[in-house]
Design an enzyme around this catalytic site. Structure first.
Site, PDB file in Angstrom:
ATOM      1  N   SER A 139      -0.345  36.108   5.391  1.00  0.00           N
ATOM      2  CA  SER A 139       0.696  35.304   6.038  1.00  0.00           C
ATOM      3  C   SER A 139       1.616  36.256   6.775  1.00  0.00           C
ATOM      4  CB  SER A 139       1.512  34.550   4.973  1.00  0.00           C
ATOM      5  OG  SER A 139       2.683  34.006   5.544  1.00  0.00           O
ATOM      6  N   TYR A 152       5.470  34.920  -3.237  1.00  0.00           N
ATOM      7  CA  TYR A 152       4.573  34.592  -2.125  1.00  0.00           C
ATOM      8  C   TYR A 152       4.484  35.766  -1.147  1.00  0.00           C
ATOM      9  CZ  TYR A 152       2.368  31.964   1.648  1.00  0.00           C
ATOM     10  OH  TYR A 152       1.498  31.538   2.614  1.00  0.00           O
ATOM     11  N   LYS A 156       1.193  38.175  -0.356  1.00  0.00           N
ATOM     12  CA  LYS A 156       0.556  38.250   0.966  1.00  0.00           C
ATOM     13  C   LYS A 156       0.584  39.679   1.507  1.00  0.00           C
ATOM     14  CE  LYS A 156      -0.652  33.946   1.142  1.00  0.00           C
ATOM     15  NZ  LYS A 156      -2.076  33.585   1.049  1.00  0.00           N
TER      16      LYS A 156
HETATM   17  N1  LIG Z   1       0.471  26.504   6.353  1.00  0.00           N
HETATM   18  C1  LIG Z   1       1.112  27.601   6.688  1.00  0.00           C
HETATM   19  O1  LIG Z   1       2.120  27.553   7.394  1.00  0.00           O
HETATM   20  C2  LIG Z   1       0.606  28.948   6.213  1.00  0.00           C
HETATM   21  C3  LIG Z   1       1.223  30.079   6.726  1.00  0.00           C
HETATM   22  C4  LIG Z   1       0.785  31.325   6.305  1.00  0.00           C
HETATM   23  C5  LIG Z   1      -0.259  31.441   5.414  1.00  0.00           C
HETATM   24  N2  LIG Z   1      -0.852  30.318   4.912  1.00  0.00           N
HETATM   25  C6  LIG Z   1      -1.935  30.502   3.962  1.00  0.00           C
HETATM   26  O2  LIG Z   1      -3.064  29.776   4.405  1.00  0.00           O
HETATM   27  C7  LIG Z   1      -3.894  29.469   3.290  1.00  0.00           C
HETATM   28  C8  LIG Z   1      -4.270  28.003   3.342  1.00  0.00           C
HETATM   29  O3  LIG Z   1      -3.092  27.251   3.137  1.00  0.00           O
HETATM   30  P1  LIG Z   1      -2.805  25.844   3.851  1.00  0.00           P
HETATM   31  O4  LIG Z   1      -1.618  26.015   4.675  1.00  0.00           O
HETATM   32  O5  LIG Z   1      -4.063  25.317   4.436  1.00  0.00           O
HETATM   33  O6  LIG Z   1      -2.326  24.992   2.595  1.00  0.00           O
HETATM   34  P2  LIG Z   1      -3.006  23.788   1.822  1.00  0.00           P
HETATM   35  O7  LIG Z   1      -2.114  23.568   0.656  1.00  0.00           O
HETATM   36  O8  LIG Z   1      -3.291  22.670   2.747  1.00  0.00           O
HETATM   37  O9  LIG Z   1      -4.404  24.394   1.353  1.00  0.00           O
HETATM   38  C9  LIG Z   1      -4.508  25.322   0.314  1.00  0.00           C
HETATM   39  C10 LIG Z   1      -5.710  24.957  -0.508  1.00  0.00           C
HETATM   40  O10 LIG Z   1      -5.901  25.938  -1.529  1.00  0.00           O
HETATM   41  C11 LIG Z   1      -6.293  25.243  -2.704  1.00  0.00           C
HETATM   42  N3  LIG Z   1      -6.036  26.051  -3.885  1.00  0.00           N
HETATM   43  C12 LIG Z   1      -4.846  26.361  -4.444  1.00  0.00           C
HETATM   44  N4  LIG Z   1      -5.040  27.090  -5.558  1.00  0.00           N
HETATM   45  C13 LIG Z   1      -6.381  27.259  -5.693  1.00  0.00           C
HETATM   46  C14 LIG Z   1      -7.198  27.909  -6.643  1.00  0.00           C
HETATM   47  N5  LIG Z   1      -6.676  28.536  -7.696  1.00  0.00           N
HETATM   48  N6  LIG Z   1      -8.532  27.894  -6.473  1.00  0.00           N
HETATM   49  C15 LIG Z   1      -9.079  27.243  -5.417  1.00  0.00           C
HETATM   50  N7  LIG Z   1      -8.364  26.590  -4.501  1.00  0.00           N
HETATM   51  C16 LIG Z   1      -7.025  26.591  -4.640  1.00  0.00           C
HETATM   52  C17 LIG Z   1      -5.457  23.970  -2.682  1.00  0.00           C
HETATM   53  O11 LIG Z   1      -5.968  22.988  -3.551  1.00  0.00           O
HETATM   54  C18 LIG Z   1      -5.539  23.592  -1.221  1.00  0.00           C
HETATM   55  O12 LIG Z   1      -6.643  22.773  -0.944  1.00  0.00           O
HETATM   56  C19 LIG Z   1      -3.099  29.861   2.041  1.00  0.00           C
HETATM   57  O13 LIG Z   1      -3.545  31.113   1.567  1.00  0.00           O
HETATM   58  C20 LIG Z   1      -1.677  29.968   2.567  1.00  0.00           C
HETATM   59  O14 LIG Z   1      -0.885  30.850   1.794  1.00  0.00           O
HETATM   60  C21 LIG Z   1      -0.444  29.070   5.300  1.00  0.00           C
END
Ligand SMILES: NC(=O)c1ccc[n+]([C@@H]2O[C@H](COP(=O)([O-])OP(=O)(O)OC[C@H]3O[C@@H](n4cnc5c(N)ncnc54)[C@H](O)[C@@H]3O)[C@@H](O)[C@H]2O)c1
Length: 280
Positions: A139, A152, A156
């Site tokens: 992230s 968090y 990251k």
């Molecule tokens: N959305 C944002 O703005 C953003 C920004 C930076 C980084 N990210 C990163 O992107 C990645 C995806 O996140 P997203 O935004 O799609 O969120 P999201 O919550 O839609 O998806 C995350 C998924 O990970 C799954 N998950 C959580 N813990 C788990 C585990 N122990 N085992 C297996 N699956 C698990 C959840 O059930 C969910 O389906 C994450 O690593 C998040 O930190 C997201």
């Protein structure tokens, strides 16, 4: 690595958000995809919506045995693995000293352990094949100061560091295996929506905590407003998927959805060098 029909991808955290959008984009490119998630209900629905090129493997990425099973099931179903996307993640925040040790442990186990488990289990398969690509999802929060979100941000930052090390190692040992660390900015998923709603609803705009006296709470308003502002810059999960695919195909180590927001990394590095007294 050029993506081609017939290749096989594994995407964790693929029941929702960026992972689900990426799985859809890979299927559209003709890949077969093993999607993994702890949210079994959404995982099943996502798999159904993606059709017969997809298998769904309920997986807690924090558990090494479950990640091993994910690899076994993928190889049983498809016979190969070309692309591994360690995308699953969770958030947690608050004043650093108030965060419960069990929250720290769980977040670290998922956000960092999920990546190291994926790397541990799948990298030998890619090395043996002499080709492939690993994507780890970090992230922009891993490149900047993560006030009230230390677990968090720290997790990251660890993912970025692990990916950089892995990339260097594979360049030496298996140059056909690439590594990308994706550092998304705000992406419109349930994870970011949760943060934005919190920032919006926090009244005088500060995390609820007795550790924060009222006069300090007022000072935190700009931080919450910054989150609300960031929420205006969200991109769809499908855009994040495009960025990841482009990085895999061009072999880039770093990728982000929001290059302009990554400037915060430069400010932080400059502040660090100044504090060290590093000659300029
Ligand atoms: N959305 C944002 O703005 C953003 C920004 C930076 C980084 N990210 C990163 O992107 C990645 C995806 O996140 P997203 O935004 O799609 O969120 P999201 O919550 O839609 O998806 C995350 C998924 O990970 C799954 N998950 C959580 N813990 C788990 C585990 N122990 N085992 C297996 N699956 C698990 C959840 O059930 C969910 O389906 C994450 O690593 C998040 O930190 C997201």
């Amino acid at each position: 690595m050029e993506l081609e029909a017939g290749q096989v991808a594994v995407v964790t955290g693929a029941a929702n958000g960026i992972g689900a959008a990426l799985a859809a984009a890979l299927v559209a490119r003709g890949l077969r995809v093993a999607i993994a998630d702890i949210d079994t209900e959404s995982l099943r629905e996502t798999a159904i919506s993606l059709g017969d090129k997809v298998i769904a493997v309920p997986t807690d990425v924090a558990e090494i045995d479950q990640v091993r099973t994910l690899a076994d099931r993928t190889l049983d179903a498809f016979g190969r693995v070309d692309l591994v996307v360690n995308n699953a993640g969770m958030g947690a925040g608050g004043p650093s000293w108030e965060i419960d040790p069990t929250t720290w442990d769980r977040l670290w186990a998922v956000n960092v352990g999920g990546v190291t488990n994926g790397v541990h289990v799948f990298t030998p398969h890619l090395i043996a094949a002499g080709r492939g690509h690993i994507v780890n999802t970090a992230s922009l929060a891993g490149l900047t100061v993560g006030m009230f979100g230390a677990p968090y941000a720290a997790s990251k930052a660890a993912v970025i560091s692990i990916s950089e090390s892995l990339r260097g190692e594979l360049e030496l040992i298996a140059p056909g295996v690439g590594v990308t660390v994706v550092c998304p900015g705000p992406v419109d998923t349930q994870m970011f929506r949760g943060l934005a709603e919190f920032a919006d609803s926090s009244g005088d705009a500060a995390p609820e905590s007795e550790a924060i006296p009222p006069e300090i709470r007022a000072k935190l308003a700009p931080m919450m407003e910054a989150v609300t502002e960031m929420a205006k810059e969200t991109v769809p999960a499908a855009r994040a998927a495009e960025v990841i695919i482009a990085a895999v195909e061009s072999g880039k180590l770093y990728a982000t959805t929001h290059p302009e927001m990554a400037l915060a990394a430069r400010d932080r590095t400059e502040a660090m060098l100044e504090s060290f007294g590093t000659p300029r």
